[in-house]
Design a protein around this motif. Structure first.
Motif, short mmCIF file in Angstrom:
data_model
loop_
_atom_site.label_atom_id
_atom_site.label_comp_id
_atom_site.label_asym_id
_atom_site.label_seq_id
_atom_site.Cartn_x
_atom_site.Cartn_y
_atom_site.Cartn_z
N TYR A 55 0.83 -1.21 0.00
CA TYR A 55 0.00 0.00 0.00
C TYR A 55 0.87 1.26 0.00
O TYR A 55 0.69 2.16 -0.83
N SER A 56 1.83 1.34 0.91
CA SER A 56 2.67 2.53 1.03
C SER A 56 3.62 2.68 -0.15
O SER A 56 3.94 3.80 -0.56
N SER A 57 4.11 1.56 -0.69
CA SER A 57 5.02 1.63 -1.84
C SER A 57 4.34 2.21 -3.07
O SER A 57 4.94 2.99 -3.82
N LEU A 58 3.08 1.86 -3.29
CA LEU A 58 2.34 2.41 -4.42
C LEU A 58 2.20 3.92 -4.28
O LEU A 58 2.39 4.68 -5.25
N ILE A 59 1.90 4.38 -3.08
CA ILE A 59 1.78 5.83 -2.84
C ILE A 59 3.15 6.49 -2.95
O ILE A 59 3.28 7.61 -3.47
N ALA A 60 4.20 5.79 -2.50
CA ALA A 60 5.55 6.34 -2.58
C ALA A 60 5.98 6.53 -4.02
O ALA A 60 6.60 7.55 -4.37
N ILE A 326 -8.58 7.26 1.38
CA ILE A 326 -7.71 8.32 0.86
C ILE A 326 -6.57 7.71 0.06
O ILE A 326 -6.25 8.15 -1.05
N GLY A 327 -5.92 6.69 0.62
CA GLY A 327 -4.85 6.00 -0.10
C GLY A 327 -5.34 5.37 -1.38
O GLY A 327 -4.65 5.40 -2.41
N GLY A 328 -6.54 4.80 -1.35
CA GLY A 328 -7.10 4.20 -2.56
C GLY A 328 -7.29 5.21 -3.67
O GLY A 328 -7.04 4.91 -4.85
N ILE A 329 -7.71 6.42 -3.31
CA ILE A 329 -7.91 7.46 -4.31
C ILE A 329 -6.57 7.94 -4.88
O ILE A 329 -6.43 8.17 -6.08
N ILE A 330 -5.53 8.07 -4.02
CA ILE A 330 -4.20 8.43 -4.52
C ILE A 330 -3.72 7.40 -5.53
O ILE A 330 -3.25 7.75 -6.63
#
Length: 424
Positions: A55-60, A326-330
């Motif tokens: 999850y965090s890597s995709l946002i990163a 929120i993360g899903g939308i990013i």
């Protein structure tokens, strides 16, 4: 972000490490053991951290494109004014983490030496909040010089004084506390960094490329966070009690556990306060970095002194309801809607109602799932809904869902700016 401001992989990684090898992470690992027992606690910790790392890597990866911090990512996804909602939500939640870490440090000192509670917690909150005003460089210096060596010593004590002497029998130790569903334990694991993982752009945008950003994230979660949680769970199993402070209260006058708690939690508070301050400065042009920092300290003071933050399970459940959408939308906005151009183009609309509506519905879905199906992974339903419903609603929508009257959603731009300590 100019190439001259890129710091490579180590600077962002050390800030993440300071988050992950904290006393509070071992504490949460022990709480997961109290509810699941062994070996289920270990399985839940590993699965939760794998989920968190992905999850965090995709946002990163998204944040490194253009060097966007979290508030700027929100403006690109929700619109320049619509972004105020998720920025405020994440800012308040990460501010809550700052309050929790300070409360936990104060509680360790209270358990050890029983000083005046209110004076203690006020002093700890203020002390822990001041250094983040300096910036990321100062944080990584502190992490490298103080936190990592101290936490290595703490881990060595737990291993050699508690875990190894207890033998392999602890791997089948039943839960000593009130039982919780397995996926609630997974949720407690990934919920510890769901907020900061969503705002990971505040840290990993300093990496030189997406590979470095992902590497920093993997170091933080799959190595450091997993290790500290497992350590806490193993310590609790070895002690076979509900002692939240690893049997160290009273040991050598309680000085070792107080030192570990204060130094590691101060580092984590420092980073949480930095994230919260970054969010607050982007809510209004009249909120400077210093003013935002003071707001964060005052909010943490109220939260910590009233002890509303002390119920860990309720706190993590709240995070699981609010943050994954929120993360899903990013993720959906960057990888599905911006495929081929990324953040080279900026969103035109002030309000992206597709994102805002998806977020609101997903929060409702998460709350319904939490109440109706408590055995499911907290937050997963809302995350999946945003990954699917948000890009579909943008593709089929018209002006009301975020497009301009001319039908164009994005327009080219050459650079992005950020609000941060350098702007003062």
């Amino acid at each position: 972000m100019p190439g001259s401001e890129r710091l490579g992989v180590w600077e962002p990684a050390t800030v993440w490490i300071g988050f992950a090898i904290a006393f509070s992470i071992a504490f949460i690992g022990s709480q997961i053991y109290f509810g699941l027992g062994m070996p289920e606690a270990l399985y839940a910790i590993v699965i939760g951290n794998v989920f968190l790392a992905i999850y965090s890597s995709l946002i990163a990866v998204a944040s490194v494109d253009g060097g966007l911090n979290f508030p700027l990512q929100m403006k690109e996804a929700f619109g320049k004014k619509g972004a105020l909602l998720p920025i405020a939500v994440v800012g308040l939640l990460v501010n809550g983490w700052y309050a929790f870490q300070a409360w936990l440090a104060a509680d360790v000192i209270r358990a050890a030496w029983d000083p005046s509670w209110y004076l203690l917690v006020v002093g700890v909150v203020i002390l822990f909040g001041l250094p983040s005003l300096i910036g990321v460089g100062a944080m990584s210096d502190v992490v490298e010089k103080l936190v990592i060596p101290i936490m290595v010593l703490f881990a060595a004590y737990i291993l050699f004084a508690q875990v190894i002497p207890a033998g392999t029998s602890i791997l089948s130790q039943p839960a000593p506390g009130e039982s919780i569903p397995f996926f609630v334990g997974v949720g407690l694991t990934w919920g510890t960094f769901a907020v900061s993982g969503t705002a990971t752009g505040d840290i990993v945008r300093f990496a030189e490329d997406s590979k470095q950003a992902v590497l920093a994230t993997i170091i933080a979660f799959l190595i450091c966070n997993t290790s500290m949680m497992v350590l806490g769970a193993l310590s609790a199993a070895a002690l076979n009690s509900l002692d939240p402070y690893f049997g160290m209260i009273g040991l050598l006058g309680s000085i070792p556990v107080v030192a570990v708690a204060v130094v590691s939690l101060w580092s984590t508070c420092d980073a949480c306060h930095y994230n919260a301050t970054m969010s607050y400065t982007n809510l209004s042009s009249i909120i400077s970095w210093r003013i935002a920092g003071v707001i964060g300290i005052l909010a943490a003071l109220i939260t910590a002194t009233t002890e509303v933050i002390s119920n860990l399970e309720n706190w993590l459940n709240l995070i699981s309801i609010l943050v994954p959408p929120i993360g899903g939308i990013i993720i959906a906005d960057y990888f599905l809607l911006r495929r081929g151009f990324g953040y080279a183009e900026t969103r035109v609309a002030n309000y992206n109602w597709a994102a805002i509506t998806s977020f609101a519905v997903a929060v409702g879905v998460n709350y319904y799932a939490y109440v109706t199906y408590p055995q499911l992974l907290p937050g997963l339903a809302g995350l999946l809904l945003c990954l699917v419903a948000y890009p579909v609603s943008v593709k089929v929508g018209v002006a009301v869902l975020g497009r301009t009257q001319m039908g164009s959603t994005f327009e080219p731009h050459n650079s992005v700016t950020e609000t941060g300590p350098a702007d003062d």
